[in-house]
Design a protein around this motif. Structure first.
Motif, mmCIF file in Angstrom:
data_model
loop_
_atom_site.group_PDB
_atom_site.id
_atom_site.type_symbol
_atom_site.label_atom_id
_atom_site.label_comp_id
_atom_site.label_asym_id
_atom_site.label_seq_id
_atom_site.Cartn_x
_atom_site.Cartn_y
_atom_site.Cartn_z
ATOM 1 N N PRO A 1 32.875 -54.189 12.238
ATOM 2 C CA PRO A 1 33.042 -53.388 11.026
ATOM 3 C C PRO A 1 32.187 -52.142 11.125
ATOM 4 O O PRO A 1 31.156 -52.132 11.782
ATOM 5 N N SER A 2 32.630 -51.075 10.518
ATOM 6 C CA SER A 2 31.891 -49.819 10.583
ATOM 7 C C SER A 2 31.787 -49.204 9.207
ATOM 8 O O SER A 2 32.673 -49.368 8.374
ATOM 9 N N ILE A 3 30.674 -48.512 8.957
ATOM 10 C CA ILE A 3 30.520 -47.819 7.682
ATOM 11 C C ILE A 3 30.457 -46.320 7.903
ATOM 12 O O ILE A 3 30.027 -45.577 7.044
ATOM 13 N N SER A 4 30.872 -45.880 9.082
ATOM 14 C CA SER A 4 30.824 -44.457 9.392
ATOM 15 C C SER A 4 31.663 -43.638 8.420
ATOM 16 O O SER A 4 31.341 -42.491 8.104
ATOM 17 N N ASP A 5 32.756 -44.234 7.929
ATOM 18 C CA ASP A 5 33.625 -43.512 7.010
ATOM 19 C C ASP A 5 33.123 -43.569 5.566
ATOM 20 O O ASP A 5 33.683 -42.940 4.679
ATOM 21 N N ASP A 6 32.076 -44.355 5.340
ATOM 22 C CA ASP A 6 31.531 -44.508 3.987
ATOM 23 C C ASP A 6 30.062 -44.115 4.007
ATOM 24 O O ASP A 6 29.186 -44.892 3.679
ATOM 25 N N ILE A 7 29.791 -42.875 4.419
ATOM 26 C CA ILE A 7 28.426 -42.413 4.602
ATOM 27 C C ILE A 7 27.653 -42.391 3.294
ATOM 28 O O ILE A 7 26.427 -42.432 3.273
ATOM 29 N N GLU A 8 28.369 -42.345 2.161
ATOM 30 C CA GLU A 8 27.684 -42.322 0.873
ATOM 31 C C GLU A 8 27.039 -43.659 0.548
ATOM 32 O O GLU A 8 26.389 -43.810 -0.487
ATOM 33 N N PHE A 9 27.242 -44.628 1.437
ATOM 34 C CA PHE A 9 26.597 -45.924 1.272
ATOM 35 C C PHE A 9 25.084 -45.741 1.163
ATOM 36 O O PHE A 9 24.407 -46.492 0.474
ATOM 37 N N PHE A 10 24.544 -44.721 1.834
ATOM 38 C CA PHE A 10 23.111 -44.483 1.832
ATOM 39 C C PHE A 10 22.710 -43.534 0.704
ATOM 40 O O PHE A 10 23.445 -42.623 0.348
ATOM 41 N N HIS A 11 21.510 -43.762 0.172
ATOM 42 C CA HIS A 11 21.006 -42.939 -0.920
ATOM 43 C C HIS A 11 20.277 -41.715 -0.385
ATOM 44 O O HIS A 11 19.801 -41.689 0.747
ATOM 45 N N ASP A 12 20.173 -40.697 -1.233
ATOM 46 C CA ASP A 12 19.411 -39.502 -0.860
ATOM 47 C C ASP A 12 17.940 -39.867 -0.703
ATOM 48 O O ASP A 12 17.440 -40.809 -1.317
ATOM 49 N N LEU A 13 17.257 -39.089 0.124
ATOM 50 C CA LEU A 13 15.820 -39.293 0.283
ATOM 51 C C LEU A 13 15.095 -38.688 -0.917
ATOM 52 O O LEU A 13 15.518 -37.662 -1.451
ATOM 53 N N ALA A 14 14.013 -39.323 -1.314
ATOM 54 C CA ALA A 14 13.248 -38.855 -2.470
ATOM 55 C C ALA A 14 12.232 -37.807 -2.037
ATOM 56 O O ALA A 14 11.391 -38.067 -1.180
ATOM 57 N N SER A 15 12.314 -36.622 -2.630
ATOM 58 C CA SER A 15 11.397 -35.537 -2.258
ATOM 59 C C SER A 15 9.958 -35.820 -2.672
ATOM 60 O O SER A 15 9.015 -35.299 -2.073
ATOM 61 N N ASP A 16 9.791 -36.662 -3.690
ATOM 62 C CA ASP A 16 8.441 -36.955 -4.152
ATOM 63 C C ASP A 16 7.892 -38.253 -3.572
ATOM 64 O O ASP A 16 6.865 -38.769 -4.011
ATOM 65 N N ASP A 17 8.600 -38.792 -2.580
ATOM 66 C CA ASP A 17 8.167 -40.034 -1.946
ATOM 67 C C ASP A 17 7.106 -39.721 -0.894
ATOM 68 O O ASP A 17 7.269 -38.797 -0.092
ATOM 69 N N SER A 18 6.021 -40.482 -0.893
ATOM 70 C CA SER A 18 4.938 -40.249 0.062
ATOM 71 C C SER A 18 5.292 -40.719 1.469
ATOM 72 O O SER A 18 4.648 -40.317 2.446
ATOM 73 N N ARG A 19 6.320 -41.540 1.577
ATOM 74 C CA ARG A 19 6.736 -42.012 2.897
ATOM 75 C C ARG A 19 7.439 -40.894 3.665
ATOM 76 O O ARG A 19 8.208 -40.131 3.076
ATOM 77 N N PRO A 20 7.208 -40.806 4.980
ATOM 78 C CA PRO A 20 7.921 -39.797 5.761
ATOM 79 C C PRO A 20 9.415 -40.095 5.774
ATOM 80 O O PRO A 20 9.826 -41.249 5.580
ATOM 81 N N PRO A 21 10.259 -39.081 5.989
ATOM 82 C CA PRO A 21 11.714 -39.280 5.977
ATOM 83 C C PRO A 21 12.190 -40.404 6.889
ATOM 84 O O PRO A 21 13.079 -41.179 6.512
ATOM 85 N N SER A 22 11.602 -40.507 8.088
ATOM 86 C CA SER A 22 12.060 -41.547 9.012
ATOM 87 C C SER A 22 11.818 -42.935 8.436
ATOM 88 O O SER A 22 12.644 -43.846 8.606
ATOM 89 N N LYS A 23 10.717 -43.110 7.732
ATOM 90 C CA LYS A 23 10.422 -44.417 7.135
ATOM 91 C C LYS A 23 11.349 -44.694 5.958
ATOM 92 O O LYS A 23 11.780 -45.834 5.754
ATOM 93 N N GLN A 24 11.661 -43.662 5.174
ATOM 94 C CA GLN A 24 12.588 -43.855 4.064
ATOM 95 C C GLN A 24 13.958 -44.303 4.582
ATOM 96 O O GLN A 24 14.591 -45.199 4.019
ATOM 97 N N ILE A 25 14.401 -43.666 5.663
ATOM 98 C CA ILE A 25 15.698 -44.018 6.249
ATOM 99 C C ILE A 25 15.671 -45.447 6.771
ATOM 100 O O ILE A 25 16.578 -46.243 6.513
ATOM 101 N N ALA A 26 14.613 -45.779 7.510
ATOM 102 C CA ALA A 26 14.491 -47.132 8.054
ATOM 103 C C ALA A 26 14.449 -48.161 6.930
ATOM 104 O O ALA A 26 15.088 -49.222 7.015
#
Length: 197
Positions: free
Chosen positions: A27-52
């Protein structure tokens, strides 16, 4: 959200649109990229950690079942508005946790619950000639043991069994070395999958 180096690498993504080379269709979710949420600009975690953390949460909650193919690195980079290296860092972290498995040319997949790789990355069935060789080895050992067991001279039986034990130890040491070299190759291919998938 853009990270401090938001330039997306222009090179093409080898895993985009690539299906596992297996009869099983992951199964693939490549066609449903909106499955993931936007990154929070006020989050202290680095972007890579938010994604992980997002992907980890989706895997652990069951929203991303085993064998699911993740979007390509380019797709994730575009979706989150971050550099491809940031996505790679997130995938490396998930791979180190054994939550995903990646390989060059195939992409990244959610690992099975028992840490088994997706079908295309599982250990393939042993070749018939290898199976035949193993069976021959077992038969050799049985025949050798029978010869020793039927020796009338106990000292000769002891000497021959000692020689057999020494030879088996040599073969065991060689096999362990062979296995170690194979493990290095597997680890190298896994790293290439994270870097180039």
């Amino acid at each position: 959200m853009k990270d401090e180096d938001s330039r997306t690498e222009p090179e093409s993504d080898a895993s985009a649109g690539t299906s596992p080379k297996d009869e099983h269709t992951s199964p693939s979710i490549s066609d449903d990229i909106e499955f993931f949420h936007d990154l929070a600009s006020d989050d202290s975690r680095p972007p890579s950690k938010q994604i992980a953390d997002q992907i980890r949460s989706a895997i652990q909650s069951g929203r991303l079942p085993p064998y699911t193919k993740l979007p390509s690195q380019n797709e994730l980079s575009s979706r989150y508005g971050v550099a491809r290296e940031t996505v790679k860092s997130a995938l490396r972290q998930l791979s180190s946790e054994k939550l995903i498995v990646s390989r060059k040319g195939s992409g990244s997949f959610v690992s099975a619950n028992d840490d088994v790789a997706p079908p295309s990355l599982r250990c393939q069935p042993a070749p018939k000639n290898f199976i035949a060789a193993i069976e021959g080895l077992e038969e050799f050992h049985r025949q050798t043991a029978l010869i020793i067991q039927t020796m009338a001279d106990s000292q000769l039986a002891f000497d021959c069994s000692t020689q057999l034990a020494e030879k088996l130890r040599e073969l065991t040491a060689e096999t362990k070395s062979l296995r170690s070299r194979a493990a290095v190759r597997v680890a190298s291919e896994s790293r290439e999958g994270i870097t180039s998938a």
